[in-house]
Design a protein around this motif. Structure first.
Motif, short mmCIF file in Angstrom:
data_model
loop_
_atom_site.label_atom_id
_atom_site.label_comp_id
_atom_site.label_asym_id
_atom_site.label_seq_id
_atom_site.Cartn_x
_atom_site.Cartn_y
_atom_site.Cartn_z
N GLY A 17 0.82 -1.22 0.00
CA GLY A 17 0.00 0.00 0.00
C GLY A 17 0.85 1.26 0.00
N LEU A 18 1.95 1.25 0.76
CA LEU A 18 2.83 2.41 0.78
C LEU A 18 3.51 2.61 -0.57
CD1 LEU A 18 4.49 2.03 4.31
CD2 LEU A 18 2.88 3.78 3.58
N TYR A 19 3.90 1.54 -1.23
CA TYR A 19 4.50 1.65 -2.56
C TYR A 19 3.48 2.18 -3.57
CZ TYR A 19 9.01 -0.59 -1.66
OH TYR A 19 10.26 -0.88 -1.20
N ILE A 24 6.64 5.73 -0.28
CA ILE A 24 8.03 5.27 -0.27
C ILE A 24 8.85 6.10 -1.26
CG2 ILE A 24 9.57 3.31 -0.70
CD1 ILE A 24 7.97 2.96 1.83
N ASP A 25 8.30 6.34 -2.45
CA ASP A 25 9.02 7.16 -3.43
C ASP A 25 9.20 8.59 -2.93
OD1 ASP A 25 9.33 5.09 -5.23
OD2 ASP A 25 7.39 5.51 -6.22
N GLY A 26 8.20 9.12 -2.26
CA GLY A 26 8.32 10.48 -1.71
C GLY A 26 9.42 10.56 -0.66
N LEU A 27 9.48 9.56 0.23
CA LEU A 27 10.54 9.55 1.24
C LEU A 27 11.91 9.40 0.59
CD1 LEU A 27 8.90 7.37 4.02
CD2 LEU A 27 9.44 9.80 4.14
N PHE A 32 17.05 11.01 -0.38
CA PHE A 32 18.11 10.52 -1.26
C PHE A 32 18.02 11.14 -2.65
CE2 PHE A 32 17.26 7.02 1.73
CZ PHE A 32 18.48 6.98 2.34
N TRP A 33 17.63 12.36 -2.76
CA TRP A 33 17.45 13.00 -4.07
C TRP A 33 18.80 13.15 -4.77
CZ3 TRP A 33 20.03 17.58 -4.77
CH2 TRP A 33 20.49 18.20 -3.61
#
Length: 108
Positions: A17-19, A24-27, A32-33
């Motif tokens: 659900g988080l994916y 998860i992508d936002g975090l 880690f940008w």
């Protein structure tokens, strides 16, 4: 995670659900940008270390070791002197001439 855990299906469902929601992508993007595309350029404030920068460490480290060895020697010397004076002042008395020590506090 172990395969046979009781909570594994529930954790997998929550992680899926988080994916799907993009959390998860936002975090990942927040923390880690641009990790792979960062350039390692040296800013003007950074320079290589010189001998003058570490000279104080090279002087203070041996001085600290020397001072600790001097203190260790003085401690052993003082312990030796205390032990040798205690032995020096003990007198041997023959058992027949020895008198028990009498103190006023011990009399009744």
């Amino acid at each position: 995670m172990q395969k046979h855990m009781k909570l594994k299906p529930e954790i997998d469902h929550v992680m899926q659900g988080l994916y799907q929601s993009g959390a998860i992508d936002g975090l990942y993007n927040r923390w880690f940008w641009n990790v792979t595309n960062q350039k390692c350029g040296s800013p003007s404030g950074v320079r290589p270390l010189a001998f003058d920068d570490i000279g104080a460490i090279l002087v203070m480290m041996p001085a600290g070791i020397l001072l600790s060895l001097v203190v260790l020697f003085l401690e052993h010397l003082s312990a030796y002197c205390v032990n040798s004076t205690e032995i020096q002042y003990q007198k041997r008395v023959a058992p027949e001439t020895a008198k028990p020590i009498e103190h006023k506090l011990w009399r009744m």
